[in-house]
Scaffold this motif. Structure first.
Motif, PDB file in Angstrom:
ATOM      1  N   ASN A 132     -11.312  -3.227   7.504  1.00 32.47           N
ATOM      2  CA  ASN A 132     -10.709  -4.375   6.832  1.00 32.47           C
ATOM      3  C   ASN A 132      -9.283  -3.986   6.429  1.00 32.47           C
ATOM      4  N   PRO A 133      -8.254  -4.594   7.040  1.00 32.01           N
ATOM      5  CA  PRO A 133      -6.876  -4.145   6.800  1.00 32.01           C
ATOM      6  C   PRO A 133      -6.415  -4.315   5.355  1.00 32.01           C
ATOM      7  N   ILE A 134      -6.873  -5.375   4.685  1.00 28.72           N
ATOM      8  CA  ILE A 134      -6.499  -5.571   3.288  1.00 28.72           C
ATOM      9  C   ILE A 134      -7.118  -4.480   2.422  1.00 28.72           C
ATOM     10  N   LYS A 135      -8.389  -4.195   2.656  1.00 27.95           N
ATOM     11  CA  LYS A 135      -9.074  -3.182   1.854  1.00 27.95           C
ATOM     12  C   LYS A 135      -8.583  -1.780   2.186  1.00 27.95           C
ATOM     13  N   LEU A 136      -8.150  -1.559   3.425  1.00 27.75           N
ATOM     14  CA  LEU A 136      -7.524  -0.275   3.754  1.00 27.75           C
ATOM     15  C   LEU A 136      -6.253  -0.102   2.932  1.00 27.75           C
ATOM     16  N   GLY A 137      -5.455  -1.168   2.839  1.00 28.70           N
ATOM     17  CA  GLY A 137      -4.245  -1.116   2.025  1.00 28.70           C
ATOM     18  C   GLY A 137      -4.557  -0.796   0.573  1.00 28.70           C
ATOM     19  N   ARG A 138      -5.631  -1.385   0.047  1.00 26.12           N
ATOM     20  CA  ARG A 138      -6.030  -1.109  -1.331  1.00 26.12           C
ATOM     21  C   ARG A 138      -6.417   0.363  -1.502  1.00 26.12           C
ATOM     22  N   CYS A 139      -7.155   0.895  -0.517  1.00 28.63           N
ATOM     23  CA  CYS A 139      -7.545   2.311  -0.580  1.00 28.63           C
ATOM     24  C   CYS A 139      -6.316   3.213  -0.629  1.00 28.63           C
ATOM     25  N   LEU A 140      -5.373   2.949   0.263  1.00 27.24           N
ATOM     26  CA  LEU A 140      -4.183   3.796   0.341  1.00 27.24           C
ATOM     27  C   LEU A 140      -3.327   3.671  -0.913  1.00 27.24           C
ATOM     28  N   ARG A 141      -3.175   2.460  -1.422  1.00 18.39           N
ATOM     29  CA  ARG A 141      -2.388   2.246  -2.626  1.00 18.39           C
ATOM     30  C   ARG A 141      -3.023   2.974  -3.819  1.00 18.39           C
ATOM     31  N   GLU A 142      -4.357   2.937  -3.898  1.00 14.41           N
ATOM     32  CA  GLU A 142      -5.048   3.601  -5.005  1.00 14.41           C
ATOM     33  C   GLU A 142      -4.941   5.117  -4.892  1.00 14.41           C
TER      34      GLU A 142
END
Length: 242
Positions: A101-111
């Motif tokens: 999931n590209p949005i959730k991947l972004g959230r993982c990386l940001r966190e």
């Protein structure tokens, strides 16, 4: 290590925010693997609360298959950030295909960036990895990308998707807008202009539009905005004359 009843284990409250459940054929294969071989990798849980840190899909499979107890590695954590760090790292590695999931991947990386105090720049000295640099502020985006076998372009595009308003994030997650169009074109707009894009053309028109078509819509929207601004200036000028 200890055996714990699966019904005693609690899902981490942010797991769904960062990761989707495995679905479709991948889930069927996962279930068959658990049914045939059992849970090989122990579930990681927080000692204080029995919250799952790693193993949400395995516990989900156990409940579906009627497996009552699993072997757990019980860890003592002294901060929520350390729990989040393990949640993100272990899930990104153990799922094999990462976070699709590209949005959730972004959230993982940001966190992960927040936890590590990430800065942009070149990688750290050769032979140094993310796990060696806990509690430092020297970890780069490039280094995190290498740790999870993510290209730096995919990494940065995933983070750009977080600049989208919720309606557009939902469209990306539903595969109605491509990650390329969303990250390279739409995410450059301000939240106000993103909302205006939807109001001007509607979601149906935006769905599955090519990069060229999306840019054309944005250019036309901006042209109309400039025209309307010019007309408003003329009206204001006449009103002042009166």
């Amino acid at each position: 290590m200890q055996e714990i009843n699966v019904n005693e284990l609690k899902p981490h409250p942010k797991n769904d925010y960062f990761f989707d459940d495995i679905q479709g054929e991948n889930w069927d294969a996962f279930l068959e693997s658990i049914k045939t071989s059992g849970v090989i990798e122990p579930i990681i849980v927080d000692a204080k609360t029995k919250t799952i840190v790693s193993g949400h899909q395995r516990i989900r499979a156990c409940k579906e298959l009627g497996i009552e107890k699993v072997l757990c590695e019980v860890r003592i954590y002294d901060s929520e950030d350390k729990i989040l760090k393990d949640l993100l790292e272990t899930n990104l590695r153990q799922r094999g295909i990462g976070n699709t999931n590209p949005i959730k991947l972004g959230r993982c990386l940001r966190e992960l960036e927040r936890i590590y105090g990430t800065r942009q720049g070149s990688s750290n000295p050769k032979g140094t990895n993310v796990r060696d640099l806990d509690n430092t502020s020297d970890i780069t985006q490039e280094q995190i990308a290498q740790q999870y076998n993510i290209s730096i372009d995919k990494y940065r595009n995933a983070e750009k998707l977080l600049n989208l308003i919720p309606e557009l994030q939902d469209m990306v997650q539903e595969n109605k807008v491509s990650t390329t169009v969303a990250s390279r074109i739409i995410a450059r707009l301000s939240p106000t202009d993103q909302k205006q894009l939807i109001l001007t053309y509607g979601k149906d028109e935006i769905e599955n539009a090519t990069q060229a078509k999306t840019q054309q819509m944005i250019d036309e929207m901006q042209r109309l905005k400039n025209v309307n601004a010019g007309l408003q200036m003329k009206v204001d000028s006449k009103q002042r004359e009166i």
